[in-house]
Design an enzyme around this catalytic site. Structure first.
Site, PDB file in Angstrom:
ATOM      1  N   LYS A  10      18.684  94.170 -22.173  1.00 43.36           N
ATOM      2  CA  LYS A  10      18.470  94.501 -20.764  1.00 43.36           C
ATOM      3  C   LYS A  10      19.722  95.153 -20.181  1.00 43.36           C
ATOM      4  O   LYS A  10      20.827  94.935 -20.678  1.00 43.36           O
ATOM      5  CB  LYS A  10      18.210  93.211 -19.972  1.00 43.36           C
ATOM      6  CG  LYS A  10      16.839  92.596 -20.174  1.00 43.36           C
ATOM      7  CD  LYS A  10      16.657  91.388 -19.283  1.00 43.36           C
ATOM      8  CE  LYS A  10      15.297  90.748 -19.472  1.00 43.36           C
ATOM      9  NZ  LYS A  10      14.167  91.603 -19.075  1.00 43.36           N
ATOM     10  N   ARG A  31       5.665  86.487 -24.320  1.00 47.73           N
ATOM     11  CA  ARG A  31       4.311  86.422 -24.870  1.00 47.73           C
ATOM     12  C   ARG A  31       4.319  85.979 -26.326  1.00 47.73           C
ATOM     13  O   ARG A  31       3.340  85.411 -26.808  1.00 47.73           O
ATOM     14  CB  ARG A  31       3.606  87.768 -24.681  1.00 47.73           C
ATOM     15  CG  ARG A  31       4.257  88.920 -25.387  1.00 47.73           C
ATOM     16  CD  ARG A  31       3.810  90.268 -24.850  1.00 47.73           C
ATOM     17  NE  ARG A  31       4.476  90.618 -23.589  1.00 47.73           N
ATOM     18  CZ  ARG A  31       4.231  91.737 -22.917  1.00 47.73           C
ATOM     19  NH1 ARG A  31       3.348  92.622 -23.375  1.00 47.73           N
ATOM     20  NH2 ARG A  31       4.872  91.989 -21.787  1.00 47.73           N
TER      21      ARG A  31
END
Ligand code: BES
Ligand code: MN
Ligand code: ZN
Length: 499
Positions: free
Chosen positions: A280, A354
């Protein structure tokens, strides 16, 4: 701090401070007319000069006059009566308490729960006011110096005044419910606020175990060896980049009959999300210590449910990992074999939530749950869609969706449903594996849910994306900057009313 229930007339109690609400422009009602006499006309002068009009959020602190048993009277503006809701009541209470604490007032008498709100029972209003008080008292000061003189005090004793005809037992039960719920919210907030250096997956697991021991919940931890043995390939893939050990936290609360199928709660527990190899940007990366917000809420709900002795069976499953880049980390293009046997192509290591949820959702199927609800700070796209006003709700059962959204409305936590039509599943089909972990830029929150749906096909399931709600950036009354514990109130409300 102690909250007690009292009876009698508002203007006849001796107290360091009486808190009263005033609807906009409605000054000529009891007990305000009589109050004005007690304070020798000071209230009337303030309204005539428009210093105080009853606008929402306005406050006026008066000192008691010759005839007032209360030393001080804090008047709080409520805005229009027609739009005043349970959530307004909770917020107004928090604002009033915040002001009193700043003014070094730790003892006061509240009459706000007597305010009229359409279609609400006294118990609901008492619960809302108690929540408002307790939430306003929360702060995360573990790393701050001890309180100095002149700083805000902590609350000591709050008296809630109820009308003579209302039952004291009812009121006490409502206070107790609110205390249990807010204890869950604050537990969740503490977990979210804990910095990443303290908060390893192991730390999260130990906090969960300690809470379980205190509340009579069964706890189990699956460590790396056990996860390997059972084949948690997706979760272990995410854990690979970190020096810290992953844990699957499993809690079981039995408040219902033996053998009754449980409701299962699953929470994303990424204790820090750097993105992994798909790193990120630096800006705001600090906030990614909140990426276990779903886990925190699930643990908070378990604590509250156990303290309230809810008559249901619950299981909580929290995959706890840290997502870090390293020479051992998974790479874009890697293919993992999940616990379900389905293979997953990892196109972006930053879509890690996920992956761990896939294995947790498969695992929880072993309990044959009657409902599964997962909570996760899953997608930045959710913040693009809804901002910081609502969590996204998706799932495979319309009735369940409606129940959750309703419970959210009653508790002042908003959920907004997004569609999960079959066509979205096409976007997570992979050329090299059963599924891929990203679905492109379009409909990012929905494609994340479409991915999860592949692993949640054996039960009624709801997915709540709380990415925009788990962390408060500004800070407001009842909600300082930092972790929010969002979802605890709504889910407890759902669990209390779902049958
Ligand atoms: N934890 C983030 C989502 C997030 C972002 C939560 C901002 C709260 C605030 C999640 O793991 C993530 O990185 N998602 C990616 C998915 C993408 C790579 C498909 C995202 O939303 O950018
Ligand atoms: Mn991520
Ligand atoms: Zn994440």
């Amino acid at each position: 701090m102690k909250i007690t229930v009292k009876k009698g007339h508002v203007l006849e109690h001796k107290t360091p401070c009486l808190v009263l609400g005033v609807f906009a422009g409605k000054y000529k009602q009891e007990p305000l007319v009589q109050l004005d006499q007690q304070v020798d006309g000071a209230f009337g002068r303030a309204t005539r000069s428009k210093e105080f009009t009853g606008r929402k959020g306005e406050t006026l602190l008066l000192h008691g006059g010759s005839q007032a048993p209360a030393e001080r009277i804090l008047l709080v503006g409520l805005g229009k009566e027609s739009t005043f809701s349970l959530d307004s009541l909770r917020q107004v209470t928090s604002s009033a308490v915040k002001l009193l604490v700043q003014k070094q007032q730790g003892v006061f008498l509240l009459a706000l729960q007597q305010l009229p709100i359409k279609k609400t029972a006294p118990a609901e209003r008492i619960q809302a006011v108690t929540e408002g008080v307790l939430l306003a008292d929360y702060r995360y000061d573990r790393y701050l110096p001890k309180a100095q003189p002149g700083q805000p005090v902590s609350l000591e004793r709050i008296d809630l005044l109820i009308p003579g005809e209302e039952g004291t037992a009812m009121a006490k039960a409502a206070v107790a419910a609110a205390e249990a719920i807010v204890s869950g919210v604050c537990f969740a907030r503490d977990l979210v606020n804990a910095p990443g250096n303290l908060k390893s997956p192991e730390y999260l697991a130990m906090q969960a175990v300690a809470m379980a021991e205190q509340t009579g919940i069964r706890a189990r931890l699956l460590d790396r060896r056990e996860l390997e043995r059972q084949g948690f390939g997706a979760m272990l893939g995410v854990a690979k980049g970190s020096e810290r050990e992953p844990y699957l936290i499993v809690l079981e609360y039995q408040g219902g009959a033996e053998g009754e199928k449980p409701i299962a709660l699953v929470g994303k527990g990424v204790t820090f999300d750097s993105g992994g190899i798909s790193l990120k940007p630096a800006e705001k990366m600090d906030e990614m210590k909140m990426d276990m917000g779903g886990a925190a809420t699930v643990l908070g709900v378990m604590q509250a449910a156990a303290r309230m002795k809810l008559p249901i069976n619950l299981v909580a499953v929290v995959p706890a990992v840290e997502n870090m880049p390293s020479g051992r980390a998974i790479r874009p293009g890697d293919i993992l074999t999940s616990l379900s046997g389905k293979t997953i192509e990892v196109l972006n290591t930053d879509a890690e939530g996920r992956l761990i949820l896939a294995d947790a959702l498969t695992y929880v199927g072993r309990y044959q749950p009657r409902v599964v609800i997962d909570l996760a700070t899953l997608t930045g796209a959710c913040i693009i869609a809804l901002g910081h006003q609502a969590a996204a709700a998706l799932g495979n059962h319309e009735g369940l969706m409606r129940q959750i959204i309703k419970a959210g409305e009653r508790s002042g936590e908003r959920f907004w449903q997004l569609p999960l039509w079959d066509e979205y599943a096409d976007l997570v089909k992979s050329d090299f594996a059963d599924v891929k972990n990203t679905g492109g830029r379009a409909a990012g929150t929905i494609t994340a849910a479409a991915f999860l749906q592949q692993f949640a096909d054996k039960y009624k399931w709801a997915h709540l994306d709380i990415a925009g709600m788990a962390w408060e950036e500004q800070g407001k009354a009842g909600q300082p900057k930092g972790g929010t514990g969002f979802g605890v109130r709504a889910l407890v409300e759902y669990l209390r009313t779902e049958k």
